[in-house]
Every structure is written in C-alpha cells, then in structure tokens.
Design an enzyme around this catalytic site. Sequence first.
Site, PDB file in Angstrom:
ATOM      1  N   MET A  65       0.678  -1.296   0.044  1.00 32.06           N
ATOM      2  CA  MET A  65      -0.077   0.124   0.022  1.00 32.06           C
ATOM      3  C   MET A  65       1.077   1.371  -0.067  1.00 32.06           C
ATOM      4  O   MET A  65       2.041   1.257   0.529  1.00 32.06           O
ATOM      5  CB  MET A  65      -1.037   0.027   1.117  1.00 32.06           C
ATOM      6  CG  MET A  65      -0.144   0.045   2.481  1.00 32.06           C
ATOM      7  SD  MET A  65      -0.823   0.786   3.787  1.00 32.06           S
ATOM      8  CE  MET A  65      -1.045   2.623   3.125  1.00 32.06           C
ATOM      9  N   CYS A  66       0.356   2.197  -0.325  1.00 38.95           N
ATOM     10  CA  CYS A  66       0.794   3.693  -0.373  1.00 38.95           C
ATOM     11  C   CYS A  66      -0.313   4.869  -0.174  1.00 38.95           C
ATOM     12  O   CYS A  66      -1.362   4.173   0.549  1.00 38.95           O
ATOM     13  CB  CYS A  66       1.820   3.938  -1.758  1.00 38.95           C
ATOM     14  SG  CYS A  66       0.784   4.129  -2.980  1.00 38.95           S
ATOM     15  N   LEU A  67      -0.052   6.123  -0.670  1.00 30.60           N
ATOM     16  CA  LEU A  67      -1.163   7.008  -0.589  1.00 30.60           C
ATOM     17  C   LEU A  67      -2.603   6.734  -1.305  1.00 30.60           C
ATOM     18  O   LEU A  67      -3.434   6.546  -0.696  1.00 30.60           O
ATOM     19  CB  LEU A  67      -0.566   8.193  -0.822  1.00 30.60           C
ATOM     20  CG  LEU A  67      -1.565   9.447  -0.636  1.00 30.60           C
ATOM     21  CD1 LEU A  67      -1.738   9.589   1.040  1.00 30.60           C
ATOM     22  CD2 LEU A  67      -1.025  10.802  -0.939  1.00 30.60           C
ATOM     23  N   ILE A  96      -3.946   4.350   1.466  1.00 27.51           N
ATOM     24  CA  ILE A  96      -4.757   4.766   2.811  1.00 27.51           C
ATOM     25  C   ILE A  96      -5.695   5.761   2.554  1.00 27.51           C
ATOM     26  O   ILE A  96      -6.657   5.768   3.597  1.00 27.51           O
ATOM     27  CB  ILE A  96      -3.389   5.253   3.566  1.00 27.51           C
ATOM     28  CG1 ILE A  96      -3.602   5.317   5.152  1.00 27.51           C
ATOM     29  CG2 ILE A  96      -2.869   6.743   3.262  1.00 27.51           C
ATOM     30  CD1 ILE A  96      -2.735   5.504   6.100  1.00 27.51           C
TER      31      ILE A  96
END
Length: 111
Positions: A65-67, A96
């Site tokens: 995951m990232c932004l 996120i």
Amino acid sequence: MTVATVSVEEAADWLQSGEAVLVDVREPDEFAAARIDGAILAPLSQMPAAWEALDLPTDRKIIVMCLRGGRSHQVCAFVGPVGPEGQPLFNLTGGIQAWHAAGLPIIEGAD
C-alpha cells in the site's frame, strides 16, 4: 504485467483474520503522520534493499500500500505476482486514502 489488487474492505478482513500482512511503501514522514495499524514500512525510495530486508511470513498474503495506489503498484510490478516465498501479492486499491474514506481506522501522529 498485471498486478493483483484488493479492495480496502477485503484487505481489512484479511488483516483482521491474520490472512495477510501489510507493507507500506510510503516515505517515513508519511508513515509517521498516518498509518494503518500493523503496517510494515518499506519506503519506495529505499527499494529494492527495503524489500529484501523484510522478513515476511511465508503463510500469508502480502498487501502492498501507499497513499493512493501508484507507488505500491510500482512495487508490485517490480516484485511480481508472488513474494519471496511464493506468497500472493496484492496492491491495495486506492491506498490509505481509500482506507480512510471507507471509515477504516488509521493511526495518526507519532507513537
């Protein structure tokens, strides 16, 4: 190459049941500001060394995951469809931001 994806709702179920482990590829300052409980930090800027340093369980799915999902997609494309021990690899759709928008819990600020 096709990258497998997982929705935030399904990812939350997998994490809660212990089926998956979460790898956060954002930078340390982003991780410190807001993170998902239990996420393991492996910044994209430190790849591939950060990935190689991870000690991932062999019996769980790996969610990256990232932004918003862009950087984690890059990592998934680099690593391939499975982790080092053959674990299935998934990109968290929407990152996120989507997790938070779905009302799922995040930890904000320092420990």
